[in-house]
Design a protein around this motif. Structure first.
Motif, PDB file in Angstrom:
ATOM      1  N   GLY A 176       2.296   6.550  -6.864  1.00  0.00           N
ATOM      2  CA  GLY A 176       1.340   7.559  -7.293  1.00  0.00           C
ATOM      3  C   GLY A 176       1.913   8.954  -7.198  1.00  0.00           C
ATOM      4  N   LEU A 177       2.685   9.232  -6.136  1.00  0.00           N
ATOM      5  CA  LEU A 177       3.323  10.542  -5.999  1.00  0.00           C
ATOM      6  C   LEU A 177       4.344  10.770  -7.122  1.00  0.00           C
ATOM      7  N   GLN A 217       2.487  11.422 -10.294  1.00  0.00           N
ATOM      8  CA  GLN A 217       1.909  12.769 -10.322  1.00  0.00           C
ATOM      9  C   GLN A 217       2.977  13.811 -10.642  1.00  0.00           C
ATOM     10  N   ASP A 235       0.833  -1.209   0.000  1.00  0.00           N
ATOM     11  CA  ASP A 235       0.000   0.000   0.000  1.00  0.00           C
ATOM     12  C   ASP A 235       0.866   1.257   0.000  1.00  0.00           C
ATOM     13  N   ASN A 236       1.942   1.263   0.817  1.00  0.00           N
ATOM     14  CA  ASN A 236       2.823   2.439   0.865  1.00  0.00           C
ATOM     15  C   ASN A 236       3.541   2.647  -0.460  1.00  0.00           C
ATOM     16  N   GLN A 277       2.485   1.735  -3.408  1.00  0.00           N
ATOM     17  CA  GLN A 277       1.533   2.232  -4.405  1.00  0.00           C
ATOM     18  C   GLN A 277       1.316   3.739  -4.233  1.00  0.00           C
ATOM     19  N   LYS A 278       1.228   4.194  -3.019  1.00  0.00           N
ATOM     20  CA  LYS A 278       1.084   5.630  -2.791  1.00  0.00           C
ATOM     21  C   LYS A 278       2.330   6.380  -3.235  1.00  0.00           C
ATOM     22  N   THR A 279       3.490   5.778  -2.958  1.00  0.00           N
ATOM     23  CA  THR A 279       4.735   6.415  -3.386  1.00  0.00           C
ATOM     24  C   THR A 279       4.814   6.478  -4.912  1.00  0.00           C
TER      25      THR A 279
END
Length: 480
Positions: A53-54, A57, A46-47, A49-51
């Motif tokens: 995503g950042l 972006q 999960d972490n 995937q967020k990273t």
């Protein structure tokens, strides 16, 4: 077959508990570790995937959009990716893909061809490979129009990979297992040591060695109580063994003496060693000796029967005055017929003294006390026996006092012990030393007590205490 060979193979407490605790600990810790690893992997995925995503972006923000809607990738994109890949610690399979609004390839890292793009991604830019995941970030403007998409293609295994956390979990698992094993080993060893010493001492006692030196230094209350109780038991067993040997020798001697006497007297008469007059006297002596032997055997049988609980004891409503008067009268007549010189006095209250008990058993106790008083008679003065009745609160007592020679001070604590006979009594009368013991057991079987009140060279006094009879007492039977 030897009894020891029949016993199944046993293991020590140390091995038993250590092995089972380790097994339980390993299973428990393994389950906990598996859950922890699963949780770590999910959290890491999960972490990441967020990273990702950042990162996507940031890349989407750096892609330039022309007036005609075409995308332009800055020439510094590779340099940016190199720095970001090291910063975000992306390892394993990783692919950055930038596509326009028609889904055509604009940029990729590492470089791929258009055919590979369509092999890897669907038309809506989703992964065709279940083992891989696409993180898509749209490229648009402030008006909400979309001109393309930044797609990060990552393997699910690389997303969940967390080698540092897994290594830490394994180290903690091993450390906890070792600490748990060491703890249970030390505790089991501390627990098993005194138990093993107690077992060794018990084995020595079984072999007949009662001198047990059991020195165990422990702070645990239960183990200390076990050790102290075992020491007391060993000491008591030693005393009982010594008492058994002494009692057996005494009983054997007391029973053998009349048998030997009877045998010698009868053989003398049979072999005509004595004349007719002496033969009759010898037979009278043999008859008296056989009577004594019969009484000793009866005492022994009665005591064993009462100890085994096979003697029936009644609980009847009794008038102690009438009962004790009849007992004393019959005993006095019998004793005087045998040549004894004595007087028996009674002191009864005017009101009837009611008690709950067994008349036959009370007679046995009273007669035994009267016989003892007669045996303790002082040859230098007439024998006087006083019988008193007393009514107490919920109790009734029969006191029997004599003016005999009394009981020696060193013998008084032991007079109710089985087979115990004082030195002076051994010289005067023959017996097994069961009279007072049997009488006390009979008194207790009726809910009462027999005790020595006092004794001196001027005489002794015993008290038989019985429960008083309630107003509506019904007869009942109890087993002693």
């Amino acid at each position: 077959m030897d009894r020891r060979m029949k016993r199944k193979k046993m293991t020590s407490i140390l091995s038993y508990w250590t092995r089972r605790y380790i097994l339980i600990l390993v299973v428990g810790m393994t389950l906990i570790t598996l859950f922890a690893v699963y949780w770590i992997r999910e959290t890491a995925s999960d972490n990441r995937q967020k990273t990702a995503g950042l990162l996507g972006q940031e890349i989407a923000d750096r892609v330039e959009v022309g007036q005609d809607g075409k995308l332009s990738v800055p020439y510094t994109m590779n340099k940016l990716l190199d720095s970001r890949m090291g910063y975000f610690n992306f390892k394993g399979e990783f692919c950055l893909i930038i596509t326009d609004k028609d889904g055509d390839l604009v940029f990729s890292r590492p470089p791929i061809k258009e055919e590979q793009l369509h092999q890897w991604l669907t038309k809506d830019l989703k992964s065709r490979d279940p083992a891989k995941k696409v993180i898509g970030i749209p490229i648009g403007d402030e008006g909400g129009r979309t001109y393309g998409q930044v797609s990060l293609l990552l393997s699910k295994r690389s997303l969940a990979a967390s080698p540092n956390e897994l290594a830490l979990a394994c180290v903690l698992l091993v450390a906890l297992i070792l600490c748990g094993w060491l703890t249970i080993y030390l505790l089991s060893r501390k627990l098993s040591l005194p138990i093993r010493r107690v077992a060794e001492s018990a084995r020595r006692i079984r072999e007949g060695h009662y001198d047990v030196n059991l020195e165990v230094d422990t702070k645990e209350r239960e183990i200390d109580e076990l050790v102290v109780s075992f020491k007391d038991m060993a000491s008591r067993l030693k005393q009982l063994e010594e008492w058994r040997a002494l009692s057996l020798a005494g009983v054997t001697h007391e029973l053998k003496t009349p048998v030997t006497s009877i045998k010698g007297l009868v053989m003398a008469v049979r072999d005509d060693v004595v004349g007719p007059e002496e033969a009759k006297e010898f037979l009278d002596i043999a008859l008296r000796e056989s009577g004594r032997l019969e009484r000793m055997v009866a005492d022994l049988l009665d005591y064993n029967a009462l100890s085994a609980g096979s003697v029936e004891v009644r609980r009847d409503r009794l008038d102690l005055g009438a009962l004790v008067s009849e007992i004393a009268y019959q005993w006095e007549l019998t004793s005087k017929n045998e040549g004894a010189v004595l007087s028996v006095s009674t002191d009864f209250p005017e009101a009837p003294v009611q008690a709950a008990g067994d008349a036959l058993r009370i007679q046995q106790i009273v007669v035994n006390l009267l016989n003892n008083a007669l045996q303790a008679a002082d040859p230098g003065r007439p024998t006087v026996i006083a019988i008193r009745l007393r009514a107490k609160e919920n109790r009734a007592s029969i006191e029997i006092a004599d003016n005999g020679t009394g009981i020696a001070a060193e013998d008084r604590p032991h007079i109710f012990e089985r087979f115990y006979r004082g030195e002076s009594k051994k010289l005067r009368t023959r017996g097994l030393g069961l009279g007072l013991t049997y009488s006390q057991l009979l008194a207790r079987a009726q809910g009462g007590e027999l005790r020595l009140l006092e004794s001196s060279p001027e005489g002794s006094a015993f008290e038989l205490e019985l429960p008083a009879a309630p107003p509506a007492e019904r007869s009942e039977r109890t087993s002693a």
